[in-house]
Design a protein around this motif. Structure first.
Motif, mmCIF file in Angstrom:
data_model
loop_
_atom_site.group_PDB
_atom_site.id
_atom_site.type_symbol
_atom_site.label_atom_id
_atom_site.label_comp_id
_atom_site.label_asym_id
_atom_site.label_seq_id
_atom_site.Cartn_x
_atom_site.Cartn_y
_atom_site.Cartn_z
ATOM 1 N N ALA A 142 -156.335 -12.262 -68.394
ATOM 2 C CA ALA A 142 -157.412 -11.366 -68.844
ATOM 3 C C ALA A 142 -157.293 -11.100 -70.339
ATOM 4 O O ALA A 142 -158.268 -11.189 -71.088
ATOM 5 N N ASP A 143 -156.061 -10.775 -70.768
ATOM 6 C CA ASP A 143 -155.818 -10.529 -72.187
ATOM 7 C C ASP A 143 -156.198 -11.769 -73.015
ATOM 8 O O ASP A 143 -156.849 -11.673 -74.053
ATOM 9 N N ARG B 252 -150.079 -0.612 -67.113
ATOM 10 C CA ARG B 252 -148.956 -1.226 -67.823
ATOM 11 C C ARG B 252 -149.394 -2.377 -68.726
ATOM 12 O O ARG B 252 -148.963 -2.497 -69.852
ATOM 13 N N THR B 253 -150.290 -3.229 -68.228
ATOM 14 C CA THR B 253 -150.625 -4.409 -69.030
ATOM 15 C C THR B 253 -151.669 -4.143 -70.094
ATOM 16 O O THR B 253 -151.695 -4.802 -71.121
ATOM 17 N N GLU B 254 -152.542 -3.184 -69.859
ATOM 18 C CA GLU B 254 -153.676 -3.014 -70.766
ATOM 19 C C GLU B 254 -153.425 -2.008 -71.870
ATOM 20 O O GLU B 254 -154.280 -1.767 -72.703
ATOM 21 N N GLY B 255 -152.261 -1.364 -71.813
ATOM 22 C CA GLY B 255 -151.955 -0.423 -72.878
ATOM 23 C C GLY B 255 -152.827 0.810 -72.883
ATOM 24 O O GLY B 255 -153.087 1.404 -73.933
ATOM 25 N N THR C 234 -162.453 -10.802 -65.266
ATOM 26 C CA THR C 234 -161.145 -11.366 -64.948
ATOM 27 C C THR C 234 -160.129 -10.273 -64.596
ATOM 28 O O THR C 234 -158.999 -10.575 -64.255
ATOM 29 N N MET C 235 -160.517 -9.023 -64.708
ATOM 30 C CA MET C 235 -159.567 -7.946 -64.446
ATOM 31 C C MET C 235 -159.622 -7.506 -62.995
ATOM 32 O O MET C 235 -160.669 -7.550 -62.369
ATOM 33 N N LYS D 85 -158.228 -14.286 -72.424
ATOM 34 C CA LYS D 85 -159.659 -14.554 -72.563
ATOM 35 C C LYS D 85 -160.332 -13.575 -73.519
ATOM 36 O O LYS D 85 -161.200 -13.940 -74.307
ATOM 37 N N PHE D 86 -159.909 -12.327 -73.418
ATOM 38 C CA PHE D 86 -160.523 -11.305 -74.258
ATOM 39 C C PHE D 86 -160.165 -11.547 -75.728
ATOM 40 O O PHE D 86 -161.020 -11.405 -76.614
ATOM 41 N N MET E 61 -147.367 -4.019 -75.884
ATOM 42 C CA MET E 61 -146.868 -3.754 -74.525
ATOM 43 C C MET E 61 -146.253 -5.033 -73.971
ATOM 44 O O MET E 61 -145.208 -5.017 -73.338
ATOM 45 N N ALA F 219 -162.194 -14.481 -76.988
ATOM 46 C CA ALA F 219 -163.591 -14.075 -77.190
ATOM 47 C C ALA F 219 -163.742 -13.323 -78.505
ATOM 48 O O ALA F 219 -164.682 -13.556 -79.271
ATOM 49 N N ASN G 142 -166.594 -10.866 -70.312
ATOM 50 C CA ASN G 142 -165.404 -11.693 -70.236
ATOM 51 C C ASN G 142 -164.230 -10.903 -69.683
ATOM 52 O O ASN G 142 -163.454 -11.397 -68.881
ATOM 53 N N LYS G 143 -164.115 -9.664 -70.166
ATOM 54 C CA LYS G 143 -162.965 -8.846 -69.831
ATOM 55 C C LYS G 143 -162.999 -8.421 -68.369
ATOM 56 O O LYS G 143 -162.090 -8.680 -67.601
ATOM 57 N N LEU H 52 -155.394 -7.342 -78.439
ATOM 58 C CA LEU H 52 -156.132 -7.775 -77.249
ATOM 59 C C LEU H 52 -155.307 -8.805 -76.469
ATOM 60 O O LEU H 52 -155.333 -8.829 -75.243
#
Lengths: 512, 512
Positions: A488-489, B36-39, B7-8, A491-492, A457, A495, B3-4, A452
């Protein structure tokens, strides 16, 4: 088929820039004459015929209502089919209904609980490699195998079929060593220590590694922090001669290609049957040219294998298939009760590995010890090494600095990254809620938080374990630190870490 | 989740005119920051969140490299997801990784051979109806059920779950009759005779029929030659009062919607397990408001059920589930050794049906007799009819012309087609290769040839059986005639007919 295609109107090829990942998908406009007269349906399978010769290519049909994607006189092809057909846009092709692949009969037999022959497995795997199976059909095969189970002979057949339907490397030597861990333990980056130690001993260990699928890092992801892991076959051969080793990503070679296609279905389904796992691992290793393989099976409550009874059963299966297929296998059951080392995520793991290689007193003891044990077992594959001597040889190589020297040579040979990524700039510490000692650390939860946070990546993201099992801790002391690059990552991950404790702390009171 | 998503970055909805048929597919550009960032990976499942309230919608991800399809700041949605989300193009949405549906745990238990409760089936079917399952996951469920088999109680649970997750019609009467044939016999168009006979007797028989999936015609395809088969709920209620009957396509109502989704996977896989078949048929009938159901199970070497032992077993399963779910069921095992009637394909079958209704001496005897037998059994559901009297009542209704009168009233009420399609202008006769008598006609081969000729998409295509089982034949005499509209279909059908004989001719010599 000739009767049919010769009288049917042709369609012009159109490349549709959609990546349908391991499934051939073709697009037909709803107003296409063929769609209406031939009774094609969405999700039905079609054969695509070139004019003249060549085997037809099979694809699953999606129907399109927008000429921007595919016009009524065109046949749209997703990236993978387009590459497979290897014809220019605008080329005329014919389509017809595809019969189900003949090997699908064997899949139905397997679903009915029957035992399949090598021949049946070979035909199924051949059809899968040739993209003749849809995702639906591949799933039916996998679930069929998982449900009625596979006899040991069937696992052997499947392994052989997967080797025989791809390329096979030959390093021209009698002893080609390799290692594999079945996974599930975060931070378990022993390969990057074992390879330089074993190569420094002079043994050949050409290591193709994977990238993470569901974990925070695979060896290829972590090695990539230091060096280029995408290498040509030619370069690999050169490295084998000069360094006796490399650590690269195995995805570029066409080794057991069926495995990658099966994994594309197993992953979203969270299927992990023993038969498929054994065939997947051993087919890749045999295709990569290994002759001697060490397998690491971590045992622990939050590891893939929960107890040693399961571990022993798995060991026997590996040994059976290995013996029959001509691969010498040693299986080691290891402690999988918590993550190995302190860093989790590519950069953090790299730091651990380099500390061990540099004989830094701060280096994580468990990573160092486990790597020496496993390297020692591989060194004992050497016909000139007495049983029991491997560990000491490995330790001498590490302590003398020869392992570090070899690692640097490997990194330079693959192409060293001059600028190393920094650790994630966002940091958050998770602290102890009470006094006590660390009783357990949950591998699954720690892996999830690290993912998370952005790993793998984002190479700079992950977790540093400030405390490990057995350590004493005071209320408010740091248990572990989360590193992230993106808000974002970050905070997640926090959490998730707050929601469920991944550390179990036992009060001192109950300790004695 | 809050939360996720909060912020995204958001994405703008884009409609992608691709029909992915019963599977939610979303498209993301490879250069999208989130990719790219979230995989996210191709084939991984995502949740699509509206701003504000509402449950997220789930979709499988395809990656796109062409801004014409989906730009980096957009989220492309295939037709079905777009409709489900029901928001305008350009609306901002958030996406996140989707967890596997929680009911998938039960699917894994079923694969492991365990028995599932009603509650487990209900949750699985609910998730399937809400499009939370990918095709891969649906396949795993179907194969799991097929392989370890389903106990009778499980079939009951599945049937109930399928009824309870869709709409249910209520006709407000104590006796609502219906009939169903499990299929597999070409030309078996008894419904179009039974419905007018039963309705002329005054009984309620609101008939929702299917279109062909793998056969040359379904009742809805054939009825469509004469009348409109797409009717509103309001119109159906009116017809029930005025005519006591209708014959329409059942696909428009939301009856047991899970069934249609499951069939989308079963069809390409050629899966047809008993449990799924029974649940599929009975859930549709209960949802359609039937109280009394006659089931026709044809038995024959080339029918779906090969012998009467199998037929009896299936009968018991139907009875068990019917009793528990409150549906009165009678099961009739019929002769499935050859096609019924002479015509196969919508227009040709219509001709047969009308000849029977008109008491034409040329009407096919077997279609007439079977329809009277079945209609008689349904008429005996009438509390005032003595057991054994049904057949004679049915025959009286047919011979008196009251059945024809009722059929005309039904056709007029649904909307009569003023211009009937003509028979296919391309005709080809298949002749006998020797003297003898017809010993057998292969249902599967005849069905395949009729489909290749164009049925049911092309209503005028099909086969006319000039000879039937037991008929004498001379070498060169016509066995059957192929009708087609399009040259390609015509040639392909002839090629298939020439390749493998669908008639077995026994020489007279061996006859005695």
């Amino acid at each position: 088929m000739k009767n049919k295609t010769s009288t049917m109107p042709s369609l012009k090829l159109r490349r549709v820039a959609i990546d349908t990942y391991k499934e051939n998908v073709a697009y037909l406009h709803r107003d296409c004459l063929l769609y209406r007269t031939e009774g094609f349906q969405a999700l039905s399978k079609i054969e695509i015929h070139r004019i003249g010769n060549g085997n037809p290519v099979i694809a699953v049909l999606n129907i399109v209502d927008d000429e921007i994607i595919t016009a009524p006189d065109q046949l749209g092809l997703s990236e993978q089919v387009f590459q497979q057909l290897n014809l220019a846009e605008g080329t005329e092709v014919f389509i017809s209904h595809a019969s189900p692949p003949s090997s699908l009969k064997s899949v139905h037999l397997k679903i009915a609980g029957e035992r399949l022959s090598y021949d049946a497995y070979h035909k199924i795997i051949q059809d899968i490699v040739n993209n003749r199976y849809s995702k639906i059909e591949i799933t039916a095969f996998l679930v069929g195998c998982a449900e009625s189970g596979m006899e040991r002979d069937e696992i052997l057949s499947l392994t052989r079929a997967m080797v025989n339907t791809g390329e096979r490397l030959d390093w021209g030597e009698d002893l080609v060593s390799d290692k594999h861990c079945i996974g599930g333990i975060p931070g378990n980056r022993t390969t990057m220590l074992i390879v330089p130690i074993v190569a420094a001993h002079g043994m050949l260990i050409p290591k193709t590694s994977s990238r993470a699928i569901t974990s925070p890092a695979g060896t290829a992801d972590t090695m990539e922090v230091l060096a280029n892991v995408n290498q040509s076959q030619q370069k690999l051969r050169k490295m084998v001669h000069q360094q006796r080793a490399f650590i690269v990503w195995g995805g570029t070679a066409n080794l057991a290609p069926a495995d990658d296609i099966l994994i594309a279905v197993e992953r979203p389904l969270s299927m992990d049957s023993t038969g498929q796992m054994v065939a997947s691992i051993l087919s890749k290793k045999v295709a990569a040219g290994a002759t001697h393989l060490l397998i690491d099976i971590p045992i622990g409550k939050t590891a893939k294998v929960r107890n040693s009874t399961e571990g022993q059963k798995l060991r026997k299966t590996f040994q059976y298939v290995g013996d029959k297929i001509g691969l010498h296998i040693e299986v080691v059951l290891t402690n999988g009760s918590q993550p190995i080392g302190r860093g989790i995520g590519p950069v953090l793991e790299t730091i651990d590995v380099m500390k061990v290689l540099e004989n830094d007193p701060e280096a994580p003891h468990d990573l160092r010890e486990k790597s020496l044990q496993l390297a020692g077992r591989i060194i004992e594959f050497d016909f000139d090494v007495r049983g029991g001597q491997g560990y000491e040889i490995a330790r001498d190589i590490l302590e003398s600095g020869r392992a570090l020297e070899k690692m640097n040579a490997i990194i330079n040979s693959q192409g060293r990254n001059l600028v190393l990524p920094e650790l994630g700039k966002l940091q958050h510490q998770i602290v102890a809620s009470k006094d006590g000692f660390i009783e357990a650390i949950d591998n699954l939860k720690i892996a999830r938080i690290a993912r998370l946070a952005g790993a793998p990546m984002d190479k700079s993201a992950g977790i540093y374990l400030n405390k490990k099992v057995g350590d004493n801790v005071k209320k408010g002391e740091v248990l572990f630190t989360i590193y992230a690059q993106f808000n974002a990552d970050f905070k997640f991950a926090i959490a998730a870490a707050d929601k469920e404790p991944s550390y179990s702390i036992q009060s001192e009171l109950n300790h004695d």
